[in-house]
Design a protein around this motif. Structure first.
Motif, mmCIF file in Angstrom:
data_model
loop_
_atom_site.group_PDB
_atom_site.id
_atom_site.type_symbol
_atom_site.label_atom_id
_atom_site.label_comp_id
_atom_site.label_asym_id
_atom_site.label_seq_id
_atom_site.Cartn_x
_atom_site.Cartn_y
_atom_site.Cartn_z
ATOM 1 N N UNK A 177 37.704 26.893 66.318
ATOM 2 C CA UNK A 177 37.441 27.710 67.507
ATOM 3 C C UNK A 177 36.649 26.913 68.539
ATOM 4 N N UNK A 207 38.599 35.531 68.785
ATOM 5 C CA UNK A 207 38.900 34.830 67.535
ATOM 6 C C UNK A 207 37.693 34.828 66.605
ATOM 7 N N UNK A 208 36.520 34.668 67.201
ATOM 8 C CA UNK A 208 35.295 34.642 66.415
ATOM 9 C C UNK A 208 35.086 35.995 65.742
ATOM 10 N N UNK A 226 26.990 26.167 79.099
ATOM 11 C CA UNK A 226 28.131 26.657 78.335
ATOM 12 C C UNK A 226 27.707 27.100 76.936
ATOM 13 N N UNK A 227 26.803 26.336 76.339
ATOM 14 C CA UNK A 227 26.303 26.688 74.999
ATOM 15 C C UNK A 227 25.596 28.030 75.013
ATOM 16 N N UNK A 268 37.723 32.727 72.655
ATOM 17 C CA UNK A 268 36.748 32.320 71.634
ATOM 18 C C UNK A 268 36.099 33.551 71.007
ATOM 19 N N UNK A 310 30.919 34.237 84.899
ATOM 20 C CA UNK A 310 31.145 32.816 84.644
ATOM 21 C C UNK A 310 31.335 32.050 85.957
ATOM 22 N N UNK A 325 39.622 23.412 76.248
ATOM 23 C CA UNK A 325 40.099 24.165 77.402
ATOM 24 C C UNK A 325 39.634 23.531 78.706
ATOM 25 N N UNK A 339 35.503 18.521 77.521
ATOM 26 C CA UNK A 339 34.048 18.388 77.664
ATOM 27 C C UNK A 339 33.335 18.726 76.359
ATOM 28 N N UNK A 390 37.853 25.744 72.227
ATOM 29 C CA UNK A 390 37.095 26.083 73.426
ATOM 30 C C UNK A 390 36.825 24.838 74.261
ATOM 31 N N UNK A 400 28.527 34.909 70.613
ATOM 32 C CA UNK A 400 28.475 34.959 69.154
ATOM 33 C C UNK A 400 27.522 36.044 68.678
ATOM 34 N N UNK A 401 26.404 36.191 69.355
ATOM 35 C CA UNK A 401 25.405 37.166 68.919
ATOM 36 C C UNK A 401 25.871 38.601 69.125
ATOM 37 N N UNK A 455 39.002 31.055 78.270
ATOM 38 C CA UNK A 455 38.682 30.361 77.020
ATOM 39 C C UNK A 455 37.556 31.067 76.281
ATOM 40 N N UNK A 456 36.597 31.599 77.042
ATOM 41 C CA UNK A 456 35.475 32.294 76.409
ATOM 42 C C UNK A 456 35.931 33.583 75.736
ATOM 43 N N UNK A 512 30.422 19.969 74.262
ATOM 44 C CA UNK A 512 29.164 20.702 74.411
ATOM 45 C C UNK A 512 28.244 20.502 73.215
ATOM 46 N N UNK A 544 28.106 30.754 74.997
ATOM 47 C CA UNK A 544 28.739 30.912 73.686
ATOM 48 C C UNK A 544 27.790 31.608 72.718
ATOM 49 N N UNK A 545 26.529 31.231 72.793
ATOM 50 C CA UNK A 545 25.519 31.831 71.923
ATOM 51 C C UNK A 545 25.492 33.352 72.095
ATOM 52 N N UNK A 555 26.365 21.367 79.677
ATOM 53 C CA UNK A 555 26.550 21.660 78.249
ATOM 54 C C UNK A 555 25.643 22.804 77.835
#
Lengths: 194, 220
Positions: free
Chosen positions: A120, B137-138, B99-100, B134, B52, A127, A132, A124, B107-108, B130-131, A134, B103-104, B96
């Protein structure tokens, strides 16, 4: 005692915080699920009995079993979820390959989940136009090169510019941060500050 | 390579921010960086996910590639290379980290995020394609895992998925800096708060979410 196994499941899991991840406790998990099943079928029978007899004295026991069942279920899922969160940490710290040591503590489904999670993340990142990454730059960069101490015999490590360094235990090197960041996270190198 | 070209490593020519816009809104790399920094800090401070900033991210990634190409042509013993490389590293870190951070949050609060996103009208979507993929799927991977190890062995209808939703605390307090004057709002203690330009306040996120989305305020 009812509910004890579920409590045990979470307690042992929480106490093992010194390891990356504790052994999968299949035995307790099975016992907890069994307890749920028993409580459910007993409730089912009592419910049928109630329909016949309208005996309200059955209620407290049904309520109790239902609470037990819900609690066990919650503990079970909390246990599984908490382990997945640990796996997630491992993915971010150690990269996409799980070493044999960790693998031993996991159950098959968890290994699958780990690989799936890895995929996953890759999807990501792919994409973006140049894929890139991360997973690098986890901390704010302070300098391009950092001083690191090698904690184990890693062997030869090739840098982007073609030079290679021999990473031997206790040797100290001055390396580009971006290239050795993952080795620090894996515990092979140690960043020497001050 | 000429000095001038190196100095303008963050290519000073203006970039077209909005390709579909007839008016051709232009933005300098410096402004782009400032905007990304604001978006990044907002995202880090807000409990819920924000819109975003895809255009900014894409433009910045383009700039990164451009800067890396420029750097290639400078000899490695040139001091400027070190300085520019450092600058590049910092920018990469911001992107980075931005974006992280998103994602965090996904996920939470996966299920909450997906449901909220579905409720939003098309022009108010907050996740990138994409998010969203993600997150979905997650979510599925966790549900499959639960099913495989526990739920399939249980009597049916014992598990209520809606009880498992984890929500962010949108009433959590955030530090707010006002960029454009936006009148007054009433806080949780029924007091009026004057949001004058450049003033700083500590307010529950929910109350200022709309203003933040408009860009009239930023988080610090």
């Amino acid at each position: 005692m009812s509910g004890q196994r579920a409590f045990n499941l979470l307690k042992t899991h929480q106490q093992s915080s010194d390891r990356l991840i504790d052994n999968f406790n299949a035995e307790d998990l099975r016992a907890v699920i069994e307890e749920i099943k028993v409580a459910f079928s007993e409730n089912h029978q009592d419910a049928l009995k109630f329909q016949e007899t309208r005996d309200k004295s059955l209620f407290p026991m049904i309520g109790y079993r239902h609470a037990l069942l819900q609690r066990n279920l919650r503990c079970t899922l909390a246990y599984l979820y908490s382990r997945l969160m640990k796996l997630k940490d491992i993915r971010w710290k150690l990269g996409p390959v799980i070493n044999a040591d960790i693998k031993e503590s996991l159950t098959e489904a968890e290994i699958q989940w780990f690989n799936n999670y890895s995929r996953l993340l890759t999807n990501y990142m792919m994409s973006f136009p140049n894929g890139f990454n991360i997973m690098t730059d986890m901390k704010p960069p302070k300098s391009l090169f950092i001083e690191v101490k090698c904690l184990c015999d890693y062997g030869k490590f090739e840098l982007e510019n073609g030079e290679s360094v021999a990473l031997q235990k206790n040797s100290i090197h001055f390396l580009p941060r971006t290239e050795c960041e993952h080795l620090i996270r894996q515990g092979i190198l140690e960043h020497i500050t001050n | 390579m000429s000095d001038e070209n190196i100095e303008n490593n963050l290519n000073e020519s203006e970039i077209n921010l909005d390709e579909e816009d007839e008016d051709d809104e232009l933005i300098t790399p410096q402004e782009l960086l400032e905007k990304i920094e604001i978006a990044w800090i907002n995202e880090k401070s807000a409990p819920d996910i924000l819109e975003y900033q895809g255009e900014l991210v894409d433009l910045m990634m383009g700039q990164i590639v451009h800067m890396e190409e420029n750097l290639q042509s400078i000899p490695s013993n040139d001091l400027r290379k070190t300085v520019h490389k450092m600058e590049l590293e910092r920018i990469k870190y911001i992107i980075a980290s931005y974006l992280r951070c998103r994602l965090q949050k996904l996920e939470d609060f996966t299920q909450y995020m997906i449901e909220e996103e579905k409720k939003r009208p098309l022009n108010k979507k907050r996740l990138s394609e994409a998010e969203l993929k993600f997150a979905e799927d997650y979510h599925e991977s966790i549900e499959t895992h639960f099913h495989q190890l526990a739920l399939q062995h249980l009597p049916p209808q014992q598990d209520d998925i809606s009880k498992r939703i984890i929500r962010p605390n949108v009433m959590g307090h955030v530090f707010v800096k006002v960029l454009k004057p936006c009148g007054t709002i009433v806080n949780t203690k029924d007091e009026e708060v004057d949001l004058s330009e450049n003033s700083i306040h500590l307010l529950p996120y929910q109350l200022i979410a709309e203003l933040l989305n408009k860009g009239d305020i930023c988080l610090i």
